[in-house]
Design an enzyme around this catalytic site. Structure first.
Site, PDB file in Angstrom:
ATOM      1  N   ASN A  50       0.796  -1.221   0.000  1.00 35.48           N
ATOM      2  CA  ASN A  50       0.000   0.000   0.000  1.00 35.48           C
ATOM      3  C   ASN A  50       0.833   1.277   0.000  1.00 35.48           C
ATOM      4  O   ASN A  50       0.348   2.334  -0.377  1.00 35.48           O
ATOM      5  CB  ASN A  50      -0.952   0.015   1.205  1.00 35.48           C
ATOM      6  CG  ASN A  50      -0.276  -0.343   2.496  1.00 35.48           C
ATOM      7  OD1 ASN A  50       0.282  -1.435   2.623  1.00 35.48           O
ATOM      8  ND2 ASN A  50      -0.308   0.557   3.455  1.00 35.48           N
ATOM      9  N   CYS A  91       5.756   8.655   8.345  1.00 36.15           N
ATOM     10  CA  CYS A  91       6.507   8.894   9.572  1.00 36.15           C
ATOM     11  C   CYS A  91       5.586   8.945  10.774  1.00 36.15           C
ATOM     12  O   CYS A  91       4.505   9.506  10.723  1.00 36.15           O
ATOM     13  CB  CYS A  91       7.390  10.123   9.471  1.00 36.15           C
ATOM     14  SG  CYS A  91       6.551  11.631   9.064  1.00 36.15           S
TER      15      CYS A  91
HETATM   16  N1  PLP Z   1      -4.580  -3.980   3.721  1.00 32.79           N
HETATM   17  C1  PLP Z   1      -4.055  -3.033   2.937  1.00 32.79           C
HETATM   18  C2  PLP Z   1      -2.912  -3.376   2.049  1.00 32.79           C
HETATM   19  C3  PLP Z   1      -4.589  -1.739   2.952  1.00 32.79           C
HETATM   20  O1  PLP Z   1      -4.062  -0.799   2.163  1.00 32.79           O
HETATM   21  C4  PLP Z   1      -5.682  -1.463   3.805  1.00 32.79           C
HETATM   22  C5  PLP Z   1      -6.231  -0.106   3.891  1.00 32.79           C
HETATM   23  O2  PLP Z   1      -5.561   0.876   3.643  1.00 32.79           O
HETATM   24  C6  PLP Z   1      -6.195  -2.502   4.596  1.00 32.79           C
HETATM   25  C7  PLP Z   1      -5.622  -3.753   4.534  1.00 32.79           C
HETATM   26  C8  PLP Z   1      -7.355  -2.291   5.512  1.00 32.79           C
HETATM   27  O3  PLP Z   1      -8.544  -2.201   4.776  1.00 32.79           O
HETATM   28  P1  PLP Z   1      -9.838  -1.491   5.412  1.00 32.79           P
HETATM   29  O4  PLP Z   1      -9.564  -0.019   5.389  1.00 32.79           O
HETATM   30  O5  PLP Z   1     -10.962  -1.878   4.511  1.00 32.79           O
HETATM   31  O6  PLP Z   1      -9.984  -2.026   6.778  1.00 32.79           O
END
Ligand code: PLP
Length: 377
Positions: free
Chosen positions: A150, A324
């Site tokens: 992400n 950060c």
């Molecule tokens: N996993 C990743 C890679 C994410 O980017 C996010 C949210 O930013 C999540 C899990 C969590 O998802 P949610 O916001 O639907 O709980």
């Protein structure tokens, strides 16, 4: 001009999803568990929506379970997988660059006695399949590796890693957090060869509050929540039919236009990666990202939080990711081994199908103005 280049955080809900949710909340608001005709109509609509989501994932409708969000799906997958493998062992393999929705439940298990191996990425943010192979043990019960990071936009070799794991021991469960990858990079769950895969609706232009958990058919897992018999007893709670309708509409839109959306995001990202270093003195590309919608840059000496605030004052939304926290670079950028000044100045720029070149130009102009008006730290 309002500039939104933070689509990895969340996305504007598309008109199709809004319309589908509105219709569900007004004309078709029945409870799918109710035995009367109105309830049964809602149940039928629910199954139609499940079939669309299954098509988007390349699985059967029976393998699709609706949840509230990506965080719930990740937690469920991890809990249920270790419960499933409890008699065989207590070793989990994951990576240091997972989202906290994976890191935290695994940390909690570690506190209860599970042994955890956390694989580190290379400078490009990629995990090596060979490192995974070397980490496998007789007592390994779960591998959890995200599809797209992400913060970096890097794509992990999930299909290759799943093959390695299954060749070593088919009983080891493979989970992937596909929250940032779903519909942004083309895949089917069968191609990936995973047992469990997690999706979140609000990253693909559906509203917040809806997620999907793929559970491979034949795999018997325990629920995270206890209650009624919804979702074949595995995810109790009255189904959020409006959000599910919206999610299915958003999936349909991506299925119909995904190639065009991906090409658009890819070309905007290429434009940003060319324009930003050319127009903003000192700006560095941290990772170009493999996924079409995420890249990260840095203005060394200019703390991310300050940049995000200064840009926001000018109506420009980008993210420091978790770049950060209290004077420390995020776990992801720390894992890349970047110099501290670079790691502390990271900005994540993320695109969606509605993003434009004008937005990239506005970001370049604003960053350049901030750069010339402030002396870096
Ligand atoms: N996993 C990743 C890679 C994410 O980017 C996010 C949210 O930013 C999540 C899990 C969590 O998802 P949610 O916001 O639907 O709980």
């Amino acid at each position: 001009m309002f500039v939104y280049l933070d689509h990895a955080a969340t996305t504007p809900v598309c008109a199709e999803a809004t319309q589908a949710a509105l219709e569900e909340m007004t004309a078709a608001f029945g409870n799918p568990s109710a035995r009367h005709a109105f309830g049964q109509q809602a149940a039928q609509r629910l199954e139609e929506r499940r079939a669309v989501v299954a098509e988007a994932l390349g699985c059967t409708p029976e393998e699709v379970f609706f949840t509230s969000c990506g965080t719930e799906g990740d937690n469920w997958a991890i809990q249920a997988a270790v419960e499933h493998g409890r008699r065989r062992g207590r070793h989990i393999i994951t990576t240091v660059i997972e989202h906290s929705a994976v890191l935290e439940p695994i940390k909690a298990l570690e506190g209860k006695g599970w042994s955890v191996t956390r694989l580190k990425p290379n400078r490009q943010g990629r995990i090596s399949p060979e490192d995974l192979r070397a980490a496998l043990r007789e007592d390994t019960v779960l591998v959890s590796m995200m599809l797209v990071n992400n913060e970096l936009g890097t794509l992990q070799p999930v299909a290759e890693c799943a093959r390695i794991v299954k060749a070593y021991a088919p009983e080891i469960l493979f989970h992937t957090d596909a929250v940032q990858g779903f519909l942004k990079v083309p895949f089917t769950v069968k191609e990936l060869g995973v047992d469990l895969l997690t999706v979140s609706g609000h990253k693909i232009r559906a509203p917040k509050g809806i997620g999907v958990q793929y559970i491979r058919s034949g795999l018997k897992l325990s629920p995270l929540l206890r209650g009624g018999g919804q979702e074949r007893g595995l995810r109790p709670g009255t189904e959020p039919t409006a959000q599910i309708a919206a999610l299915s509409a958003a999936c349909r839109l991506w299925m119909d236009h995904g190639a065009e959306y991906r090409a658009h995001m890819e070309s905007l990202k290429a434009y940003a990666l060319e324009q930003l270093p050319a127009r903003v003195e000192g700006l560095e590309i941290v990772t170009p990202g493999d996924a079409p919608h995420i890249c990260s840059v840095s203005l060394p000496g200019y703390p991310s939080e300050m940049l995000v605030r200064a840009l926001s004052d000018q109506g420009i939304c980008v993210s420091s990711g978790s770049a950060c926290h209290k004077g420390k670079p995020s776990h992801v950028f720390a894992a890349l081994g970047l110099p501290k000044r670079t790691a502390m100045g990271v900005l994540r720029i993320s695109f969606g199908p509605t993003s434009t070149r004008d937005e990239v130009d506005a970001l370049a102009d604003a960053l350049s103005a901030i750069r010339s008006s402030r002396v870096g730290a």
